[in-house]
Every structure is written in structure tokens, then in C-alpha cells.
Write an enzyme that holds these catalytic residues in place. Sequence first.
Site, PDB file in Angstrom:
ATOM      1  NE  ARG A 147      19.018 -36.912  12.886  1.00  0.00           N
ATOM      2  CZ  ARG A 147      19.870 -36.901  12.042  1.00  0.00           C
ATOM      3  NH1 ARG A 147      20.070 -35.644  11.308  1.00  0.00           N
ATOM      4  NH2 ARG A 147      20.509 -37.855  11.356  1.00  0.00           N
ATOM      5  NE  ARG A 164      24.376 -42.536  10.896  1.00  0.00           N
ATOM      6  CZ  ARG A 164      24.694 -42.579   9.803  1.00  0.00           C
ATOM      7  NH1 ARG A 164      25.843 -43.393   9.495  1.00  0.00           N
ATOM      8  NH2 ARG A 164      24.577 -41.680   8.673  1.00  0.00           N
ATOM      9  NE  ARG A 206      27.866 -41.425   3.724  1.00  0.00           N
ATOM     10  CZ  ARG A 206      27.052 -40.912   4.728  1.00  0.00           C
ATOM     11  NH1 ARG A 206      26.197 -39.783   3.982  1.00  0.00           N
ATOM     12  NH2 ARG A 206      26.775 -41.115   5.703  1.00  0.00           N
ATOM     13  CE  LYS A 212      18.790 -36.762   6.587  1.00  0.00           C
ATOM     14  NZ  LYS A 212      19.265 -38.273   6.412  1.00  0.00           N
ATOM     15  NE  ARG A 239      28.763 -39.483   8.090  1.00  0.00           N
ATOM     16  CZ  ARG A 239      27.338 -38.897   7.845  1.00  0.00           C
ATOM     17  NH1 ARG A 239      27.139 -38.165   7.061  1.00  0.00           N
ATOM     18  NH2 ARG A 239      26.278 -38.919   8.901  1.00  0.00           N
TER      19      ARG A 239
HETATM   20  P1  AP5 Z   1      23.435 -38.795   1.374  1.00  0.00           P
HETATM   21  O1  AP5 Z   1      22.876 -37.550   0.309  1.00  0.00           O
HETATM   22  O2  AP5 Z   1      24.762 -38.509   2.049  1.00  0.00           O
HETATM   23  O3  AP5 Z   1      22.433 -39.102   2.479  1.00  0.00           O
HETATM   24  P2  AP5 Z   1      21.890 -38.578   3.978  1.00  0.00           P
HETATM   25  O4  AP5 Z   1      20.460 -38.819   4.064  1.00  0.00           O
HETATM   26  O5  AP5 Z   1      22.413 -37.115   3.911  1.00  0.00           O
HETATM   27  O6  AP5 Z   1      22.756 -39.461   4.774  1.00  0.00           O
HETATM   28  P3  AP5 Z   1      23.357 -39.292   6.163  1.00  0.00           P
HETATM   29  O7  AP5 Z   1      24.243 -40.329   6.679  1.00  0.00           O
HETATM   30  O8  AP5 Z   1      24.161 -37.770   6.150  1.00  0.00           O
HETATM   31  O9  AP5 Z   1      22.413 -39.114   7.279  1.00  0.00           O
HETATM   32  P4  AP5 Z   1      22.082 -38.815   8.755  1.00  0.00           P
HETATM   33  O10 AP5 Z   1      20.753 -38.356   8.833  1.00  0.00           O
HETATM   34  O11 AP5 Z   1      22.388 -40.096   9.246  1.00  0.00           O
HETATM   35  O12 AP5 Z   1      23.526 -38.119   9.199  1.00  0.00           O
HETATM   36  P5  AP5 Z   1      23.627 -36.593   9.575  1.00  0.00           P
HETATM   37  O13 AP5 Z   1      24.693 -36.080   9.079  1.00  0.00           O
HETATM   38  O14 AP5 Z   1      22.475 -35.671   9.362  1.00  0.00           O
HETATM   39  O15 AP5 Z   1      23.672 -40.166   0.339  1.00  0.00           O
HETATM   40  C1  AP5 Z   1      24.183 -41.257   0.910  1.00  0.00           C
HETATM   41  C2  AP5 Z   1      24.869 -42.054  -0.008  1.00  0.00           C
HETATM   42  O16 AP5 Z   1      24.074 -42.541  -0.997  1.00  0.00           O
HETATM   43  C3  AP5 Z   1      25.680 -41.115  -0.581  1.00  0.00           C
HETATM   44  O17 AP5 Z   1      27.023 -41.923  -0.847  1.00  0.00           O
HETATM   45  C4  AP5 Z   1      25.040 -40.699  -1.923  1.00  0.00           C
HETATM   46  O18 AP5 Z   1      26.290 -40.492  -2.979  1.00  0.00           O
HETATM   47  C5  AP5 Z   1      24.367 -42.025  -2.218  1.00  0.00           C
HETATM   48  N1  AP5 Z   1      23.092 -41.445  -2.751  1.00  0.00           N
HETATM   49  C6  AP5 Z   1      22.401 -40.281  -2.669  1.00  0.00           C
HETATM   50  N2  AP5 Z   1      21.431 -40.440  -3.518  1.00  0.00           N
HETATM   51  C7  AP5 Z   1      21.177 -41.445  -4.341  1.00  0.00           C
HETATM   52  C8  AP5 Z   1      20.321 -41.992  -5.109  1.00  0.00           C
HETATM   53  N3  AP5 Z   1      19.286 -41.344  -5.510  1.00  0.00           N
HETATM   54  N4  AP5 Z   1      20.958 -43.257  -5.709  1.00  0.00           N
HETATM   55  C9  AP5 Z   1      21.995 -43.931  -5.343  1.00  0.00           C
HETATM   56  N5  AP5 Z   1      22.820 -43.410  -4.520  1.00  0.00           N
HETATM   57  C10 AP5 Z   1      22.428 -42.306  -3.840  1.00  0.00           C
HETATM   58  O19 AP5 Z   1      23.561 -36.684  11.174  1.00  0.00           O
HETATM   59  C11 AP5 Z   1      24.728 -37.254  11.793  1.00  0.00           C
HETATM   60  C12 AP5 Z   1      24.714 -37.158  13.277  1.00  0.00           C
HETATM   61  O20 AP5 Z   1      24.740 -35.960  13.761  1.00  0.00           O
HETATM   62  C13 AP5 Z   1      23.583 -38.026  13.878  1.00  0.00           C
HETATM   63  O21 AP5 Z   1      23.680 -39.285  13.931  1.00  0.00           O
HETATM   64  C14 AP5 Z   1      23.367 -37.287  15.226  1.00  0.00           C
HETATM   65  O22 AP5 Z   1      24.282 -37.561  15.970  1.00  0.00           O
HETATM   66  C15 AP5 Z   1      23.849 -35.945  14.930  1.00  0.00           C
HETATM   67  N6  AP5 Z   1      22.799 -34.952  14.369  1.00  0.00           N
HETATM   68  C16 AP5 Z   1      22.670 -34.494  13.353  1.00  0.00           C
HETATM   69  N7  AP5 Z   1      21.557 -33.391  13.202  1.00  0.00           N
HETATM   70  C17 AP5 Z   1      20.848 -33.814  14.593  1.00  0.00           C
HETATM   71  C18 AP5 Z   1      19.628 -33.292  14.979  1.00  0.00           C
HETATM   72  N8  AP5 Z   1      18.908 -32.262  14.494  1.00  0.00           N
HETATM   73  N9  AP5 Z   1      19.371 -33.599  16.384  1.00  0.00           N
HETATM   74  C19 AP5 Z   1      20.329 -34.520  17.234  1.00  0.00           C
HETATM   75  N10 AP5 Z   1      21.254 -34.951  16.488  1.00  0.00           N
HETATM   76  C20 AP5 Z   1      21.702 -34.628  15.175  1.00  0.00           C
HETATM   77 MG    MG Z   2      23.691 -36.175   5.142  1.00  0.00          MG
END
Ligand code: AP5
Ligand code: MG
Length: 214
Positions: A90, A168, A127, A15, A157
Site C-alpha cells: 500500500r 480511507r 456493505r 479486492k 465494518r
Molecule cells: P470488497 O471485495 O470487500 O472490496 P475491497 O477492495 O476488499 O474493500 P475493502 O474495504 O476491504 O478495502 P480496504 O483496502 O479499504 O480494506 P482492507 O481490509 O484491505 O467489496 C466491497 C463491497 O462491494 C462488498 O460489499 C462487495 O460485495 C461489493 N462488490 C464487490 N465486487 C462488486 C462488483 N463487481 N459489483 C458490485 N458490488 C461489488 O484494510 C483495512 C485497513 O487495514 C486499512 O484501512 C489499514 O488501516 C489497514 N491495512 C491493511 N493493509 C495494510 C497495509 N498493507 N499497510 C498499512 N495498513 C494496512
Molecule cells: Mg477487503
Amino acid sequence: MGLNVVILGPPGAGKGTQAERLAARFGVPRISTGDLLRDAVSAGTPLGELVKAVMARGELVGDDLMVEVVRERLARPDAAEGFVLDGFPRTTAQAETLERLVDGRGALTVVELVVPEEELVRRLSVRRVCGACGINADPGREAGSACARCGAQLVQRTDDRADVVRERLRVFGRQTQPLVEFYRRRGWHRTVDGTQTPDAVAAELAAAVAGQRA
Ligand code: AP5
Ligand code: MG
């Protein structure tokens, strides 16, 4: 009419990677709720103190708090012509509130990145991110080496530990997966195969968004 995009997908689906590219391509801001929360934790703000433990456990921050964070962010001038949301909504409650928040701004386009669970676990286990500016490091970079953008140290992270990743993914299945059906019923939902190369995913995503707007 604005470009109002939601990128939906499980942890590790890409994402952040794709929201960044899509936002740059269309000249609108990427709004990552995860980044906003991590910035608050790093800065030690009251919001950061509230959410730190919840994030470390891999659980979701409460809807009321998240809605306020997003309401405030969407009201800033740079989001007037559109946005790419990464990590919000979410829950069904967040999705319902988002509809009210963007009422009158034009259609919402929701694109789901589809990646199988074993690949998500693999990506998150390797990652590394910058401990200062937060960007994802290029694949293969080790913790302790220098960020290519700002030179600070790369780290894992805190929520990428294997046990937190499992939580998660469970939370995603329980609380966020139902949004696919929510948006499908509204006819706003597209899927993109997130296992392709980042360039191929970006091209398909841009085409899906352009197709929706045409
Ligand atoms: P990356 O692009 O980082 O993936 P991502 O989907 O952004 O993964 P996240 O871990 O950030 O998602 P998340 O939803 O768990 O975390 P968030 O920060 O939103 O890619 C991942 C890896 O793969 C990277 O190393 C990248 O290089 C690699 N990659 C990418 N594309 C690729 C491809 N095509 N091929 C191969 N490799 C690839 O949320 C964190 C926390 O915040 C949550 O757990 C929660 O506690 C809180 N939070 C955030 N938003 C909310 C909300 N709306 N409501 C409640 N709590 C929330
Ligand atoms: Mg992310």
C-alpha cells in the site's frame, strides 16, 4: 514458477471478493492484510492492540509492522507455490520490500481494479460483513441478520462509516495510488474494469493473470 499476484485498488474496489476467487481458482492462498489485522484485533493480540485505533481512523498501519506480518505469512508452506495478495503493498516502501521478499520466486503480476469513487462510496455504505467470520454478506442483507456461512450476526465494518471511508479514500490517493506508476514503470501492471459484475471481473482478472504468465 509460482503464481504471485497483487490485487491493487481503492477501498471497495472488490479486492477481497476477487482475490478469494482467483486464489481458489489457482489453488494458492489469498493473503489479505486487512483480514489478518482484523483477526488480530478480534483476538486481542499485541498486534491487534497496536493497530486497532489506526484502523478505526482509516489510516495506514506502519510499514515496518506490515512488512513483518507479510514476511511471516509468505514464509508459510502454503504460500510456496504462490499467493494472491489483497491490500498489500500500500506504500512504495512496502512495494520495494515485497520485491526483496519474493526475489527468486518468479514474476509478480499486479492487477489494478478500477472503480469510480461514487461507486466505491455506495458499495461501502451498504456493505455488511459477518461479525464473527468476517465474510462479506450478499448485497441487501441487513445488520443483525444471520451470516449465511456461520450463522453469526451481520454488522457494518467499523471503518465503513462515511467519515472513515472518506479518510480511507484520501489515504489511498495519497499513499497507494503512486504504486500504479511504480508498477507501470516495471511493466507488471494490468487494469481491469471493476464496475462489471463480479463474474465478469473474475473472468477478466483470470485472463490477465494467465496472459502475464504465458
Ligand atoms: P470488497 O471485495 O470487500 O472490496 P475491497 O477492495 O476488499 O474493500 P475493502 O474495504 O476491504 O478495502 P480496504 O483496502 O479499504 O480494506 P482492507 O481490509 O484491505 O467489496 C466491497 C463491497 O462491494 C462488498 O460489499 C462487495 O460485495 C461489493 N462488490 C464487490 N465486487 C462488486 C462488483 N463487481 N459489483 C458490485 N458490488 C461489488 O484494510 C483495512 C485497513 O487495514 C486499512 O484501512 C489499514 O488501516 C489497514 N491495512 C491493511 N493493509 C495494510 C497495509 N498493507 N499497510 C498499512 N495498513 C494496512
Ligand atoms: Mg477487503
